[in-house]
Design a protein around this motif. Structure first.
Motif, PDB file in Angstrom:
ATOM      1  N   LEU A  75       0.825  -1.202   0.000  1.00  0.00           N
ATOM      2  CA  LEU A  75       0.000   0.000   0.000  1.00  0.00           C
ATOM      3  C   LEU A  75       0.862   1.256   0.000  1.00  0.00           C
ATOM      4  N   SER A  76       0.556   2.163  -0.921  1.00  0.00           N
ATOM      5  CA  SER A  76       1.235   3.458  -0.962  1.00  0.00           C
ATOM      6  C   SER A  76       0.267   4.490  -1.523  1.00  0.00           C
ATOM      7  N   TYR A  77       0.567   5.745  -1.246  1.00  0.00           N
ATOM      8  CA  TYR A  77      -0.238   6.839  -1.782  1.00  0.00           C
ATOM      9  C   TYR A  77      -0.238   6.790  -3.305  1.00  0.00           C
ATOM     10  N   GLU A  78       0.929   6.578  -3.890  1.00  0.00           N
ATOM     11  CA  GLU A  78       1.044   6.558  -5.347  1.00  0.00           C
ATOM     12  C   GLU A  78       0.197   5.444  -5.948  1.00  0.00           C
ATOM     13  N   LEU A  79       0.217   4.261  -5.320  1.00  0.00           N
ATOM     14  CA  LEU A  79      -0.583   3.145  -5.815  1.00  0.00           C
ATOM     15  C   LEU A  79      -2.069   3.489  -5.778  1.00  0.00           C
ATOM     16  N   VAL A  80      -2.516   4.055  -4.671  1.00  0.00           N
ATOM     17  CA  VAL A  80      -3.929   4.424  -4.535  1.00  0.00           C
ATOM     18  C   VAL A  80      -4.325   5.426  -5.626  1.00  0.00           C
ATOM     19  N   LYS A  81      -3.539   6.484  -5.786  1.00  0.00           N
ATOM     20  CA  LYS A  81      -3.872   7.525  -6.771  1.00  0.00           C
ATOM     21  C   LYS A  81      -3.848   6.971  -8.194  1.00  0.00           C
ATOM     22  N   GLU A  82      -2.829   6.195  -8.530  1.00  0.00           N
ATOM     23  CA  GLU A  82      -2.729   5.628  -9.876  1.00  0.00           C
ATOM     24  C   GLU A  82      -3.895   4.692 -10.178  1.00  0.00           C
ATOM     25  N   THR A  83      -4.264   3.856  -9.207  1.00  0.00           N
ATOM     26  CA  THR A  83      -5.368   2.920  -9.405  1.00  0.00           C
ATOM     27  C   THR A  83      -6.679   3.675  -9.574  1.00  0.00           C
ATOM     28  N   GLN A  84      -6.926   4.673  -8.726  1.00  0.00           N
ATOM     29  CA  GLN A  84      -8.161   5.454  -8.844  1.00  0.00           C
ATOM     30  C   GLN A  84      -8.231   6.165 -10.196  1.00  0.00           C
ATOM     31  N   GLU A  85      -7.137   6.756 -10.614  1.00  0.00           N
ATOM     32  CA  GLU A  85      -7.137   7.465 -11.900  1.00  0.00           C
ATOM     33  C   GLU A  85      -7.361   6.502 -13.065  1.00  0.00           C
TER      34      GLU A  85
END
Length: 105
Positions: A75-85
């Motif tokens: 889990l990372s901020y970048e993973l969350v943002k990339e997946t949502q986008e």
């Protein structure tokens, strides 16, 4: 740890404060919400193609329906943002948006 000052950063900060281990892969649930229900069959097919296994949650009185998928990664901020986008873009033509996520902790 430092996290961006937004809703996703706030969730990560709370997880960090509760002792969440960010070094190990975990199952992350993502929700896709739609402007109208039920989602177009092509949207469901695309989600299955790109996310693999999905779960469809029908509207339940006070709650709107949504589709859930998960990934198992660190889990990372970048993973969350990339997946949502990625999934918001994928579902844009169908009135879908991926803005919420969570982990069982």
């Amino acid at each position: 740890m430092k996290f961006p000052d937004d809703a996703d950063g706030d969730v990560l900060k709370r997880l960090d404060e509760s002792g969440f281990d960010f070094s190990k892969p975990t199952t992350i649930d993502f929700n896709v919400d739609f402007d109208s229900w039920p989602p177009h069959p092509d949207a469901i097919a695309k989600l299955r193609e790109f996310a693999g296994s999905i779960q469809i949650y029908e509207p339940d009185g006070e709650y709107n329906g949504y589709i859930l998928f998960n990934i198992h990664q660190v889990l990372s901020y970048e993973l969350v943002k990339e997946t949502q986008e990625k999934f918001t873009t994928l579902m844009a033509d169908y009135g879908g948006v991926c803005e919420s996520w969570g982990v069982l902790h």
